[in-house]
Each structure stands twice: as structure tokens, then as C-alpha cells.
Enzyme design. Structure first.
Site, PDB file in Angstrom:
ATOM      1  N   CYS C  99     -58.625  89.166 -16.931  1.00 31.32           N
ATOM      2  CA  CYS C  99     -57.614  89.889 -17.730  1.00 31.32           C
ATOM      3  C   CYS C  99     -56.603  88.880 -18.273  1.00 31.32           C
ATOM      4  CB  CYS C  99     -56.860  90.910 -16.873  1.00 31.32           C
ATOM      5  SG  CYS C  99     -57.875  92.106 -16.009  1.00 31.32           S
ATOM      6  N   CYS C 245     -56.768 119.885  -8.229  1.00 34.18           N
ATOM      7  CA  CYS C 245     -56.130 121.145  -8.608  1.00 34.18           C
ATOM      8  C   CYS C 245     -57.183 122.174  -9.007  1.00 34.18           C
ATOM      9  CB  CYS C 245     -55.196 120.919  -9.803  1.00 34.18           C
ATOM     10  SG  CYS C 245     -53.504 120.528  -9.346  1.00 34.18           S
TER      11      CYS C 245
END
Lengths: 138, 109, 284
Positions: C99, C245
Site C-alpha cells: 500500500c 441485524c
């Protein structure tokens, strides 16, 4: 059935471990307190235990104990399968006889702190912490 | 040795002689309590850090006996009296015999 | 009397609210490390119809939990960053790049990035979540294997990148090329799923600040994600949270990285436009 010397030794080790384990697992709150106090009477006062009334998750419950003049303070999670949490022993350079940590509480229960004072006397304090089964999903 | 065990401590860099300072310590460790079961229903054996000590110039500040109810990544906050310049030595003792250490210097002006 | 599951739920929520009103969402202010001031409430964005004020999830936590997020030393997620920082600098893949080869210092180059994701990628003509962008970098620029969308490597890197935007207001675009995706996310947000027939809005818009059993419902804002969850002892990614959820509604869930969850992330992120990026937050 034949055993090699190595296996026999391993079994002996296993047996020793097995003999030691139940004692540990069965040690209940009274035994732990008695081991700490040597059976002495326990008074009250001079020891503060700070813990949340309700813990949003039992995995990490912040607690603080404070007993000016104490030599050591034992903390027990009285409702856990193994109640022992920590014993703080204060050395000559301790700046106060207080400490904070985070403990696990398996369910709603009393957290108990017992302090050994410099004169050899003991005091205790306990507080109930309600543990909610919080944190849905994820 | 448990994987990836990393101690972290926070100590002020300077103090006045005799000052009481606050120290915070944290160490990454699963603190496997010995109560949990794995996916196959077998008990995962206990593997915890069972003792933590803090010394300053070879004098003890605090010596903690740790039990399975201490949370994952054990955290302690306590206070130390600093009589002179020197070094704090922090030591964590693992059930498996590993010992993790950290030290921090402090300057007394 | 006709009683539906939903009415029972509503009744229970009402009861719980009365019993526990004392711990309702407070007005504490969040300052991290004594220096990063977080915006934890703001006027709702204009295109969010159901709310007047938006609140960070931090405001719904008890003081003990709140404190864990106020100092990086006490934030359990901070212990995980060494790994992500190593990964940032580690060469991986056929191109011999890390990176850092393109982006240098993460603390400088990634400032503000989290605040605007998910974001339209003009070159590729598609929307990207931060995780998708990271994987695109890995596969296209580094010649490395893509990380599992919600695996520990990805979540840790997302947290490291997100952290560089802490304190900056979330500001995701909802118009232009992403307008249709945003509308799809909105539709998912208001669709009832599962045997319990609950939509995101039923809990997080209609009933935030109430209790569902022992859980203090927040607005479901994602400005603090990836979040460290005490329950699991790990960082949890947005899509992972969505999955949990929806599973709790007893529905078949969408997968992390799916078009549905990408659209939902864009929409939910936009509901928090104006709140500070808080990642990594600490939640029960």
C-alpha cells in the site's frame, strides 16, 4: 494392556493434574475469602468498590477498588463458575492503595472486594452488577 | 506462548521527586478462562496471564494475582510514587511459562 | 382482541422505555485523546425524511462504554493496529508493491478518505465501498489476492484507513451517478424483512432511544465503523453489522459485499452526513 515408561509418566502427570483441578474448580467464595483472611473477622468501611450498576456487556466490566492503608485487596466475581478475579498486593512504592481493571461477569451477581489493612484487620464491600444480554446481531 | 502478545504501558515522561503518578497498562492476550467450549463441544483449556508486577528501580509498586475473571486484553490502572529518576519494569507471567516485559524511563526534575 | 407479534413488540418496547428512562441517550460530548472533537449530533440531512436530528451511536452507550472510546490507550481496537500498519507496509502480489508504495504514509495520504465512502469511481463507472476500493488496489495495482470482504485483514485495514479521518464530518455524495443506488439503499432501509417483519427503520428510526429487551436502540449510524465489539472481541465491519441485524429479523440475509449491502451502506452512511468519522468505535 502395556504401557511404555513415557506413557506411564504422562498418566501420572495427568492424575496429578486431575487431583489438583477439582480443588480449584470447587473453591467457592467462602473458601476463597477464608484463604485470604485466614478466618479472621471482616469489618466494613474504608474500602470503596466502584462498578457499574448495569453492565452493557459482561465480557468487560470496569471496576475500581480503593482502600487507603491497605496491604492487599482481593476481588471476587461471586456468581462466576470460578469466582477469582484478582488480588492486588501493594508494594512500598504504590502511590495509593487503589487499582482499576476490567473483569468478566457470567451473569447478574455481586462483586465482592476484601481488603487486608496494614494492622492485619480485614474489611469488605460488595456491589451488585446487573449484566444485560446486550448487543444484538453483528 | 499465546500468539501476538503485545504489552503497552503509559507512564508520564517526567515527574517531581515524590510525586504520585498514574500508570496504565494493557496487554493483548485472550485470557482463555477454561470455561468455554470449542465448536465440537470440547472444553478449551485455561490459558491466562496469572500474574502482573510493576517495579521501580527494583522496588515493588504493585503485584497482582490474576484469575480467569480478568477480561481479554488485561488492563490495569494504578498509582506509583516516584522518589527519583529511574525505570519502571513491567512483567506479565503466562500460564504457559512465557514472561512478557516492558520498561519505561522517567525523569525526575 | 387481535394481537400481532408487532404489537407485542411495540408494547414491550414501551414498557422497557418506562423502566429504564434514566439511562436514555445523553448529551455527553466525545473528545478522543483530549484533542479530536467529535460531532455526535447534527441536524438531519435534507433527504433523510424520518429524522430531525442525527446522533452518533456513542451517545446511546453507558458512560463505562463511552469512556473506552475516549482514549486510544483504553480502546481495545488500538491493539489491532500494529497488524494493519504492518500490512500497509508489506509487499504482496506479483507487482512487488505494498500500500505504501503508492500511498506513502497512511497518516498523511488517507486523511478524509473514509468520510466520502462509498464513492463513485469515474474510471470504472461503478460505486465502491472502502473495502471494494482496497481490494481493487490489491488485485489491479498490486497483483495480489483479494481479501475476504469482511475478513480480519480487510476490516483491520479499513479501520486503519478510517482512523485517519477521525473527527471529519461524514460527507458521502447521494446524487449524480449514485442517485439510483442511493434510492435502492433507501428502499432496502424501509423494507420489512424476516419472520419478525422488521425494517431497519422500525428499530433505528421509529424507536431509537427505546429499548428492545436489554438493548438501547441507537439510530444505527455507521460513522463509527469498523467498530470494536466487546461481545466478540473483534472489529466488526458495516456489512457484518447489517447481516447481524437482518438475521435477527429471522430473514435470509444478503452477503457482505453484495450489491444490496453496498447500496444500503451508501444510504445509511448518508443518514450520518454531518456526524464525525469515529472509527474505530467501541460498542457492546
Amino acid at each position: 494392556m502395556k504401557f511404555t515408561r513415557r506413557e506411564t509418566m504422562l498418566m501420572a502427570l495427568g492424575a496429578t493434574a486431575a487431583a489438583m483441578l477439582p480443588a480449584r474448580a470447587m473453591a467457592n467464595v467462602d473458601d476463597l475469602v477464608a484463604a485470604f483472611t485466614g478466618g479472621a473477622d471482616i469489618g466494613e468501611g474504608g474500602l470503596t468498590l466502584t462498578a457499574p450498576e448495569i453492565a452493557e456487556n459482561g465480557n468487560t466490566v470496569p471496576i475500581e477498588v480503593d482502600a487507603p492503608g491497605a496491604v492487599s485487596i482481593m476481588v471476587l466475581a461471586t456468581g462466576n463458575p470460578t469466582p477469582g478475579a484478582a488480588t492486588f498486593n501493594f508494594g512500598p512504592l504504590s502511590g495509593s492503595q487503589s487499582a482499576s481493571t476490567r473483569i468478566r461477569l457470567a451473569k447478574t451477581q455481586n462483586v465482592l472486594a476484601v481488603a487486608k489493612m496494614a494492622d492485619g484487620s480485614f474489611v469488605q464491600v460488595s456491589q451488585e452488577v446487573k449484566v444485560t444480554i446486550g448487543g444484538c446481531g453483528g | 506462548m499465546a500468539d501476538n502478545v503485545k504489552p503497552k504501558v503509559r507512564v508520564p515522561k517526567t515527574a517531581s521527586a515524590g510525586e504520585v503518578i498514574t500508570i496504565k497498562t494493557l496487554i493483548s492476550h485472550p485470557m482463555e478462562s477454561g470455561q468455554r467450549k470449542d465448536g465440537d463441544g470440547n472444553l478449551i483449556p485455561r490459558s491466562i496471564i496469572n500474574r502482573f508486577t510493576c517495579d521501580f528501580n527494583d522496588q515493588n509498586v504493585i503485584d497482582v494475582t490474576m484469575e480467569p475473571a480478568i477480561s481479554t486484553n488485561p488492563y490495569f490502572e494504578f498509582q506509583a510514587t516516584v522518589p527519583e529518576s529511574g525505570a519502571f519494569a513491567f512483567t506479565w507471567y503466562d500460564d504457559d511459562g512465557s514472561v512478557y516485559t516492558e520498561s519505561k524511563d522517567i525523569e525526575v526534575s | 382482541m387481535k394481537r400481532t407479534g408487532l404489537l407485542q413488540t411495540a408494547g414491550m418496547i414501551a414498557l422497557m422505555t418506562m423502566a429504564t428512562a434514566a439511562t436514555a441517550q445523553d448529551d455527553s460530548q466525545l473528545v478522543v485523546n483530549g484533542e479530536i472533537e467529535m460531532i455526535t449530533d447534527a441536524p438531519a440531512p435534507e433527504n433523510i425524511g424520518g429524522l430531525k436530528t442525527i446522533y452518533s451511536g456513542w451517545r446511546f452507550r453507558q458512560s463505562e462504554m463511552q469512556e473506552l472510546q475516549m482514549d486510544d490507550f483504553e480502546n481495545p481496537a488500538a491493539l489491532l493496529f500494529d497488524d494493519a500498519a504492518e500490512a500497509w507496509a508489506a509487499v504482496d502480489g506479483s507487482e512487488g508493491k505494498s500500500c505504501a508504495s503508492c500511498h506513502d504514509d497512511v497518516e498523511a495520504s488517507m486523511i478524509g478518505v473514509r468520510a466520502v465512502y462509498p464513492k463513485w469511481n469515474e474510471t470504472k463507472g461503478e460505486i465502491r465501498t472502502l473495502a471494494q476500493q482496497i481490494n481493487d488496489c490489491r488485485t489491479d495495482n498490486m497483483g495480489a489476492e483479494a481479501w475476504k470482504y469482511d475478513g480480519a485483514d480487510m476490516t483491520g485495514m479499513e479501520a486503519l484507513v478510517s482512523m485517519q479521518s477521525r473527527g471529519m464530518p461524514v460527507n458521502v455524495a447521494t446524487d449524480g451517478p449514485v442517485a439510483d443506488i442511493w434510492a435502492k439503499g433507501e428502499e432496502i432501509y424501509y423494507t420489512r424483512y424476516g419472520q419478525l417483519e422488521l425494517s431497519c427503520a422500525n428499530c433505528h428510526e421509529d424507536n431509537y432511544d427505546n429499548y428492545i429487551r436489554a438493548d438501547h436502540l441507537s439510530q444505527g449510524q455507521i460513522n463509527g465503523f469498523p467498530a470494536f465489539r466487546i461481545k466478540t472481541g473483534k472489529l466488526t465491519q458495516t456489512h457484518n453489522r447489517f447481516k447481524g441485524c437482518i438475521r435477527d429479523t429471522r430473514a435470509e440475509t444478503f452477503s457482505p459485499g453484495s450489491d444490496e449491502f453496498v447500496a444500503l451502506e451508501l444510504y445509511v452512511a448518508s443518514r450520518g452526513n454531518g456526524l464525525s468519522v469515529e472509527a474505530p468505535s467501541v460498542r457492546p
